[in-house]
Design a protein around this motif. Structure first.
Motif, PDB file in Angstrom:
ATOM      1  N   LYS A  43      76.734  20.056  -2.760  1.00  0.00           N
ATOM      2  CA  LYS A  43      77.533  19.136  -3.573  1.00  0.00           C
ATOM      3  C   LYS A  43      76.807  18.789  -4.870  1.00  0.00           C
ATOM      4  CE  LYS A  43      79.875  14.621  -3.204  1.00  0.00           C
ATOM      5  NZ  LYS A  43      80.179  13.496  -2.276  1.00  0.00           N
ATOM      6  N   ILE A  44      75.508  18.529  -4.767  1.00  0.00           N
ATOM      7  CA  ILE A  44      74.728  18.176  -5.957  1.00  0.00           C
ATOM      8  C   ILE A  44      74.610  19.365  -6.901  1.00  0.00           C
ATOM      9  CG2 ILE A  44      72.428  17.482  -6.750  1.00  0.00           C
ATOM     10  CD1 ILE A  44      72.225  15.797  -4.155  1.00  0.00           C
ATOM     11  N   VAL A  45      74.367  20.552  -6.350  1.00  0.00           N
ATOM     12  CA  VAL A  45      74.262  21.744  -7.189  1.00  0.00           C
ATOM     13  C   VAL A  45      75.573  22.004  -7.921  1.00  0.00           C
ATOM     14  CG1 VAL A  45      73.938  24.247  -7.191  1.00  0.00           C
ATOM     15  CG2 VAL A  45      72.452  22.803  -5.794  1.00  0.00           C
ATOM     16  N   GLU A  46      76.677  21.904  -7.202  1.00  0.00           N
ATOM     17  CA  GLU A  46      77.983  22.179  -7.806  1.00  0.00           C
ATOM     18  C   GLU A  46      78.336  21.178  -8.894  1.00  0.00           C
ATOM     19  OE1 GLU A  46      80.405  22.220  -4.350  1.00  0.00           O
ATOM     20  OE2 GLU A  46      79.630  24.160  -3.643  1.00  0.00           O
ATOM     21  N   ALA A  47      77.853  19.933  -8.747  1.00  0.00           N
ATOM     22  CA  ALA A  47      78.158  18.902  -9.749  1.00  0.00           C
ATOM     23  C   ALA A  47      77.223  18.970 -10.943  1.00  0.00           C
ATOM     24  CB  ALA A  47      78.061  17.514  -9.111  1.00  0.00           C
ATOM     25  N   ASN A 101      62.883  10.462 -12.168  1.00  0.00           N
ATOM     26  CA  ASN A 101      62.341   9.449 -11.261  1.00  0.00           C
ATOM     27  C   ASN A 101      63.389   8.874 -10.314  1.00  0.00           C
ATOM     28  OD1 ASN A 101      59.571   9.370 -12.112  1.00  0.00           O
ATOM     29  ND2 ASN A 101      60.245   8.362 -13.996  1.00  0.00           N
ATOM     30  N   SER A 102      64.595   9.423 -10.339  1.00  0.00           N
ATOM     31  CA  SER A 102      65.654   8.920  -9.467  1.00  0.00           C
ATOM     32  C   SER A 102      65.491   9.467  -8.050  1.00  0.00           C
ATOM     33  CB  SER A 102      67.026   9.322 -10.008  1.00  0.00           C
ATOM     34  OG  SER A 102      67.231  10.726  -9.862  1.00  0.00           O
ATOM     35  N   PHE A 103      66.071   8.770  -7.090  1.00  0.00           N
ATOM     36  CA  PHE A 103      66.009   9.224  -5.702  1.00  0.00           C
ATOM     37  C   PHE A 103      66.760  10.543  -5.512  1.00  0.00           C
ATOM     38  CE2 PHE A 103      64.929   4.767  -4.368  1.00  0.00           C
ATOM     39  CZ  PHE A 103      63.766   5.083  -3.676  1.00  0.00           C
ATOM     40  N   VAL A 104      67.863  10.736  -6.221  1.00  0.00           N
ATOM     41  CA  VAL A 104      68.639  11.968  -6.033  1.00  0.00           C
ATOM     42  C   VAL A 104      67.826  13.178  -6.473  1.00  0.00           C
ATOM     43  CG1 VAL A 104      70.734  13.233  -6.616  1.00  0.00           C
ATOM     44  CG2 VAL A 104      70.820  10.751  -6.365  1.00  0.00           C
ATOM     45  N   PHE A 105      67.245  13.108  -7.664  1.00  0.00           N
ATOM     46  CA  PHE A 105      66.459  14.240  -8.159  1.00  0.00           C
ATOM     47  C   PHE A 105      65.251  14.473  -7.249  1.00  0.00           C
ATOM     48  CE2 PHE A 105      63.645  16.673 -10.860  1.00  0.00           C
ATOM     49  CZ  PHE A 105      64.505  17.458 -11.616  1.00  0.00           C
ATOM     50  N   ASP A 106      64.606  13.394  -6.826  1.00  0.00           N
ATOM     51  CA  ASP A 106      63.449  13.506  -5.946  1.00  0.00           C
ATOM     52  C   ASP A 106      63.838  14.153  -4.623  1.00  0.00           C
ATOM     53  OD1 ASP A 106      60.839  13.208  -5.122  1.00  0.00           O
ATOM     54  OD2 ASP A 106      60.730  11.069  -5.491  1.00  0.00           O
ATOM     55  N   TRP A 107      64.983  13.761  -4.077  1.00  0.00           N
ATOM     56  CA  TRP A 107      65.446  14.342  -2.811  1.00  0.00           C
ATOM     57  C   TRP A 107      65.670  15.840  -2.956  1.00  0.00           C
ATOM     58  CZ3 TRP A 107      69.818  16.913  -0.991  1.00  0.00           C
ATOM     59  CH2 TRP A 107      69.972  16.954   0.392  1.00  0.00           C
ATOM     60  N   MET A 108      66.276  16.245  -4.055  1.00  0.00           N
ATOM     61  CA  MET A 108      66.501  17.676  -4.280  1.00  0.00           C
ATOM     62  C   MET A 108      65.179  18.425  -4.411  1.00  0.00           C
ATOM     63  SD  MET A 108      69.730  18.544  -4.259  1.00  0.00           S
ATOM     64  CE  MET A 108      69.971  19.988  -5.312  1.00  0.00           C
ATOM     65  N   LEU A 109      64.232  17.847  -5.128  1.00  0.00           N
ATOM     66  CA  LEU A 109      62.938  18.496  -5.297  1.00  0.00           C
ATOM     67  C   LEU A 109      62.216  18.630  -3.957  1.00  0.00           C
ATOM     68  CD1 LEU A 109      60.917  19.665  -7.359  1.00  0.00           C
ATOM     69  CD2 LEU A 109      59.894  17.375  -7.491  1.00  0.00           C
ATOM     70  N   ARG A 110      62.330  17.641  -3.110  1.00  0.00           N
ATOM     71  CA  ARG A 110      61.671  17.683  -1.804  1.00  0.00           C
ATOM     72  C   ARG A 110      62.216  18.789  -0.914  1.00  0.00           C
ATOM     73  NH1 ARG A 110      59.388  11.909  -1.252  1.00  0.00           N
ATOM     74  NH2 ARG A 110      59.543  11.844   1.015  1.00  0.00           N
TER      75      ARG A 110
END
Length: 743
Positions: free
Chosen positions: A424-428, A578-587
């Motif tokens: 979902k995040i990649v597509e958006a 520094n957002s949680f969303v970007f951090d979650w994707m990086l993890r």
């Protein structure tokens, strides 16, 4: 970080003590030979074969009378029976050649733990019978073949005899390793002729460059199963490793002294020739220094017959590294089924960093191009005292994977909901190179902290610049720590509270000493991030604006956006990163270092410059930067928390996420808020999670007030959101202006 003692060594400690006593407590080549003979006698006790006949069959010159060896082996065999390890696997582990550090580095060999051997055998065995033909082309002491024998044949000695005589094959560079594998497998049978038939097929040599006829002479149509734990190192020779292999005691970065240049050049040429040979034979290695495990994975695949099984232990880089793309695509495209289990070393499988991740890979090779391809099974497993247990699982369709990861790198999702959220995040989102958005980056490591170390200064002066190290950068904060005294691991640093950041470096450097190509960056505002990270850290990505007049060490890579070098863009990127969303994707793709390839694989939200979301992020990031230099106060911390919550909500909406999505994302950050006061009746504080979710609920118009209520209750008790635990656990930093950190 020092290497842990492997758990297997602890389990076998009583056996090792008995074996050392049996060998007279002496060391050296002669004692190793006696050690092997005592272990062969122990194998005879388990298998029931005649030791004298065994030694005669394999031209082993007995160091003691067979009866004496059998007597010496009695307490060893008894100790093995009392251990938690199957006797054949224990014998294999005990018969390994001593592996010194420089030999391990040169060969890339990591001895296989008994639990991993058992798990790999479990993955391969369901497709096999006692009439199958199997091979381990890098067998070492044979623990994988021993585990597979036990998994396929169980206690049926008739099946085991047929399996060994006709189906079990091995290859290794070391004759001693093949001897160890033989004595381990011998414990399954009382028939020496079976062992002679098996050993006659084995190959002592380099499997990677062996003539193909060697394999076809054993099994013309290929093998039903290929199992292995291949070497994990690159083919290269550095001066540092050359000196260590010559017996020098040194650490990486030490000054090179007393180098035999002629011998080094000869060894370097030999390594270069071997590299060229491998690159010619295994095109999937790509360019550069060959990774041995990639070549072996390619070999495993080629040796396996159609509809056969490959089961292997390989580094985690197989599913994520840029250099493994070709072999990854080969595996995905030419396999009927693929299972990847992600495992870390916390259970002390190997004598390496406990954070190190590796894979247990099992695949069934496709029988034809029209063969149905099953979805990829991605598992997360962790070690226990007896084996491994599954902690997460996701089913990933191959077409879906290709649509979100063109290089077929696998994100480390732990469930189907996580996989759907990742998609979902990649597509958006958009790629960094998306035309018209201005995010094409220019990365730079401005100063190499090792190569340029001799140019560092310990004091300020005319024409010198402060040198920024990774510990000085945190989310939205520049100058979070200041050097007090000492160097290296004995360095003492002050951790500055929120609102009190200041520049107090350990080193300075003259502008002229900075590489010429990078000097101009010291005049520019840019963003920097700490590249030392981990999936299980409190936060993984920490980025801040880097002001002009300083230069960053290699652990703080910096970024400019040439299409739009404005401060506004830098602020917006810092807010996103520094957002949680970007951090979650990086993890999902991270190991221990944030490299450019991995960072750019995380999509950015589709934001229009000068649009309202853009302006909100820019404004919040700008104020956060100002707050961190405005003075220490509780009000500053509370305002900082409010702004960061608003940023997290704005970024989440920009990625098309809702409150439920954010609840899932925040489950991935379990060690936030250590040191904060928990709500009454709860074991730990969750004020950061609650504050972030309250901000998302408000931004998305949800009527839910549970998160806001929890956050307000926590604030009333004195808890603060978004405060790094390092500060909260340090005591009274806000009141006293800082705490001291060692390291």
């Amino acid at each position: 970080m020092s290497a842990p003692r492997p758990f297997e060594a602890e389990c076998l400690a009583p056996v090792e003590a008995a074996l050392t006593k049996a060998c007279g407590g002496v060391h050296g080549t002669a004692s190793f030979e006696l050690r092997l003979q005592v272990l062969e006698a122990a194998s005879a006790r388990f298998g029931g074969f005649d030791l004298a006949s065994y030694h005669e069959a394999f031209s082993i010159r007995s160091k003691r009378r067979p009866s004496e060896l059998m007597e010496l082996a009695a307490p060893v065999a008894s100790a093995i029976e009392r251990s938690p390890i199957h006797h054949a696997l224990a014998l294999s582990a005990l018969a390994r050649e001593p592996l010194h550090e420089h030999n391990r580095k040169n060969t890339g060999a990591y001895h296989t733990d008994f639990r991993l051997a058992t798990r790999l055998a479990e993955l391969a065995a369901p497709k096999l019978t006692h009439e199958s033909r199997v091979i381990d082309p890098a067998c070492g002491a044979g623990i994988l073949l021993a585990a597979l024998t036990h998994a396929v044949c169980g206690l049926d000695r008739a099946k085991a005899a047929k399996w060994l005589a006709h189906g079990v094959n091995a290859a290794d560079l070391s004759a001693n390793s093949l001897r160890a594998a033989l004595l381990s497998l011998a414990s399954f049978t009382d028939d020496v002729s079976v062992l002679k038939a098996m050993r006659a097929r084995w190959h002592c040599g380099d499997s990677l460059i062996a003539d193909h006829n060697i394999w076809t002479s054993i099994s013309p149509d290929g093998f039903d199963a290929v199992i292995g734990n291949p070497p994990w190192e690159k083919v290269k020779l550095s001066r540092h490793e050359f000196l260590k292999s010559s017996g020098a005691q040194r650490h990486y970065g030490d000054k090179i002294q007393e180098l035999d240049e002629q011998r080094f050049a000869k060894n370097r040429d030999e390594v270069a020739n071997y590299s060229r040979l491998l690159l010619e034979r295994y095109p999937d290695l790509g360019a550069g220094e060959p990774d041995l495990y990639i070549a072996f994975t390619d070999l495993f695949f080629d040796l396996c017959k159609p509809k056969g099984v490959v089961a292997a232990l390989v580094p985690g880089g197989l599913i994520r590294s840029q250099g493994t793309q070709a072999i990854r695509q080969k595996i995905v495209n030419a396999s009927q089924s693929v299972s990847m289990s992600i495992i870390d070393n916390r259970a002390r499988f190997f004598a390496i960093d406990t954070r190190f991740k590796f894979l247990a890979v099992a695949l069934v090779k496709a029988g034809s191009t029209k063969c149905k391809r099953e979805p990829i099974q991605l598992l997360h497993e962790r070690g226990t005292a007896k084996g491994l247990e599954t902690t997460g699982a996701a089913t990933i369709g191959r077409t879906a994977l290709a649509s979100v990861r063109a290089d077929l790198s696998l994100p480390e999702v732990r469930s189907v909901p996580e996989w759907k959220l990742f998609c979902k995040i990649v597509e958006a989102g958009i790629t960094w190179e998306e035309p018209g958005f201005g995010w094409t980056p220019k990365f730079c490591r401005e100063v190499d902290m090792t190569k340029e170390r001799s140019k560092f200064l310990s004091h300020a002066g005319s024409g010198v610049m402060p040198l920024i190290e990774g510990r000085m950068v945190q989310a939205h904060r520049f100058g979070v720590k200041g050097h007090v005294s000492g160097t290296g691991r004995r360095a003492v640093w002050d951790a500055y509270p929120i609102g009190g950041s200041q520049l107090s470096p350990q080193f300075w450097i003259r502008r002229s000493a900075v590489p010429k190509a990078n000097q101009y960056r010291a005049d520019l505002l840019r963003v920097g991030f700490c590249d030392v990270a981990g999936q299980t850290n409190e936060r993984s990505l920490m980025a801040a604006l880097i002001p002009p007049g300083v230069v960053c060490g290699n652990k703080v890579p910096t970024i400019l956006f040439p299409e739009d070098p404005s401060e506004e863009r830098l602020l917006v990127w810092t807010a996103i990163a520094n957002s949680f969303v970007f951090d979650w994707m990086l993890r999902r793709v991270l190991t221990t270092t944030v490299n450019y390839f991995l960072l750019q694989s995380v999509p950015l939200p589709r934001l229009a410059k000068e649009g309202l979301p853009w302006k909100k992020l820019e404004s919040a990031a700008r104020e956060l930067r100002m707050i961190d230099n405005a003075g220490v106060s509780r009000e500053a911390c509370e305002r900082m928390a409010q702004l960061r919550g608003e940023i997290d909500a704005e970024v989440a909406v920009a990625y098309g996420l809702d409150l439920k999505d954010m609840e899932l994302i925040l489950q991935d950050f379990p060690i936030l808020d250590r040191g904060q006061i928990p709500l009454r009746g709860e074991a730990k504080s969750t004020i950061t999670r609650d504050s972030a979710l309250a901000a998302v609920a408000k931004r998305t118009g949800r009527r839910s007030t549970v998160w806001a209520r929890r956050a307000e209750e926590a604030k009333a008790l004195g808890a603060l959101a978004y405060v790094p635990s390092e500060l909260a656990l340090g005591g009274d930093e806000i009141e006293e202006g800082g705490s001291q950190s060692h390291g």
